[in-house]
Write an enzyme that holds these catalytic residues in place. Structure first.
Site, short mmCIF file in Angstrom:
data_model
loop_
_atom_site.label_atom_id
_atom_site.label_comp_id
_atom_site.label_asym_id
_atom_site.label_seq_id
_atom_site.Cartn_x
_atom_site.Cartn_y
_atom_site.Cartn_z
CE1 TYR A 152 -6.09 5.62 -2.65
CE2 TYR A 152 -6.85 7.86 -2.24
CZ TYR A 152 -6.46 6.62 -1.76
OH TYR A 152 -6.43 6.38 -0.41
CB ALA A 154 -12.57 7.71 -9.98
N1 LIG Z 1 -2.61 6.11 4.53
C1 LIG Z 1 -3.43 7.11 4.19
O1 LIG Z 1 -3.09 8.30 4.29
C2 LIG Z 1 -4.82 6.81 3.73
C3 LIG Z 1 -5.71 7.89 3.59
C4 LIG Z 1 -7.01 7.65 3.16
C5 LIG Z 1 -7.40 6.36 2.84
N2 LIG Z 1 -6.51 5.34 2.96
C6 LIG Z 1 -6.97 3.99 2.59
O2 LIG Z 1 -6.80 3.12 3.68
C7 LIG Z 1 -6.55 1.81 3.20
C8 LIG Z 1 -5.28 1.28 3.86
O3 LIG Z 1 -4.21 2.16 3.55
P1 LIG Z 1 -2.76 2.05 4.20
O4 LIG Z 1 -2.22 3.41 4.25
O5 LIG Z 1 -2.80 1.21 5.41
O6 LIG Z 1 -2.01 1.28 2.98
P2 LIG Z 1 -0.77 0.28 2.95
O7 LIG Z 1 -0.15 0.48 1.61
O8 LIG Z 1 0.06 0.42 4.16
O9 LIG Z 1 -1.49 -1.16 3.01
C9 LIG Z 1 -2.30 -1.58 1.95
C10 LIG Z 1 -2.72 -3.02 2.15
O10 LIG Z 1 -3.47 -3.40 0.98
C11 LIG Z 1 -2.97 -4.64 0.49
N3 LIG Z 1 -3.09 -4.75 -0.96
C12 LIG Z 1 -2.66 -3.88 -1.92
N4 LIG Z 1 -2.89 -4.40 -3.14
C13 LIG Z 1 -3.49 -5.60 -2.95
C14 LIG Z 1 -3.97 -6.61 -3.82
N5 LIG Z 1 -3.86 -6.53 -5.16
N6 LIG Z 1 -4.53 -7.72 -3.27
C15 LIG Z 1 -4.63 -7.85 -1.92
N7 LIG Z 1 -4.19 -6.92 -1.05
C16 LIG Z 1 -3.62 -5.82 -1.57
C17 LIG Z 1 -1.50 -4.65 0.88
O11 LIG Z 1 -1.04 -5.99 0.90
C18 LIG Z 1 -1.56 -3.99 2.26
O12 LIG Z 1 -1.84 -4.97 3.24
C19 LIG Z 1 -6.45 1.91 1.68
O13 LIG Z 1 -7.68 1.57 1.10
C20 LIG Z 1 -6.16 3.38 1.47
O14 LIG Z 1 -6.58 3.83 0.20
C21 LIG Z 1 -5.23 5.53 3.39
#
Ligand SMILES: NC(=O)c1ccc[n+]([C@@H]2O[C@H](COP(=O)([O-])OP(=O)(O)OC[C@H]3O[C@@H](n4cnc5c(N)ncnc54)[C@H](O)[C@@H]3O)[C@@H](O)[C@H]2O)c1
Length: 247
Positions: A152, A154
């Protein structure tokens, strides 16, 4: 209505940060195409946002990705904003315990997936002098003791550098490329780490501002980069993290 007449594509928009981003972009006048893996959840989420359509796609499949961009153009004739948000978080394991297939899956979704969408979107963003907003993470900015999610970290660090590469590569086309690094945000992704009151207190205290973030707080930063308010901003990496990364 700062995004009136614009078409935005939000990956991973069925829930969490992506869903809230799609909602805020639509509230500001954009027509929004939401894409995510699970068609059922996508349908439900899309129904809650005005001026939005959903197109299901697995970001790991290049034909799915092409189909999303092609359908967007067929239906709306243009693309102005790409939000590279879809992502997965692996099981916490130390490097020597990680299975290579698990490593590859995280890179495939979080990094190559962003490459796939960006590659397909660029020819249309060139026509509109559009913009790209990459959702990275604090985990791409620095190492955290005990975090142990190397694939993650990376993938997110690579996305930070790619933001700068793409910003330079397409500056002559007036495409702006910016990046947001959230700290811990209250979404389904972080639920497993926020099960007990003790977990919550620990996570809140990790952030100097004293609490974890809400999806709206990230979505509003996306809105800034998507709007003309950021007309002279490209290649920027913005931590939206309650100060977590500057500790
Ligand atoms: N929640 C946190 O604390 C946090 C912190 C830093 C960064 N992020 C980043 O923010 C972004 C959103 O995170 P979130 O917390 O809303 O996550 P979440 O798990 O609630 O949502 C993730 C979304 O990505 C989609 N997804 C996952 N795998 C997929 C695939 N193979 N094909 C198509 N879609 C796919 C899912 O369908 C979903 O809509 C991510 O990139 C995450 O790494 C989140």
């Amino acid at each position: 209505m700062r995004l009136s007449g614009k078409v935005a594509l939000v990956t991973g928009g069925s829930r969490g940060i992506g869903f809230t981003t799609a909602k805020i972009l639509s509230e500001n006048g954009a027509t929004v195409v939401i894409t995510a893996k699970d068609p059922k959840r996508l349908e439900k989420s899309t129904s809650e946002i005005s001026n939005a359509i959903g197109i299901a796609a697995d970001i790991r499949n290049r034909n799915d990705v092409k189909n999303v961009v092609n359908k967007t153009i067929e239906k709306f004739g243009r693309l102005d904003i790409l939000v590279n948000n879809a992502g997965i978080f692996p099981k916490i394991k130390q490097l020597h315990e990680i299975d290579e297939d698990d490593w590859n899956e995280v890179l495939d979704v979080n990094l190559t997936g962003q490459f796939r969408f960006t590659k397909e979107a660029i020819p249309y963003l060139q026509k509109t002098a559009g913009c790209i907003i990459n959702i990275s993470s604090d985990a791409g900015l620095k190492a955290y003791q005990g975090f142990n999610a190397d694939a993650y970290s990376a993938s997110k660090a690579a996305l930070i550098l790619l933001t700068k590469c793409w910003a330079l590569e397409y500056a002559t086309n007036k495409i702006r490329v910016n990046c947001i690094c959230p700290g811990v945000v209250d979404t389904d992704m972080t639920k497993p780490f926020l099960k007990t009151q003790k977990d919550k207190e620990f996570m809140d205290n990790e952030h100097p501002i004293g609490r974890i973030g809400q999806p709206e707080e990230v979505a509003k930063a996306v809105m800034y980069f998507a709007s003309d308010d950021a007309s002279w901003t490209t290649g920027a990496i913005l931590a939206v993290d309650g100060g977590e990364s500057i500790k």
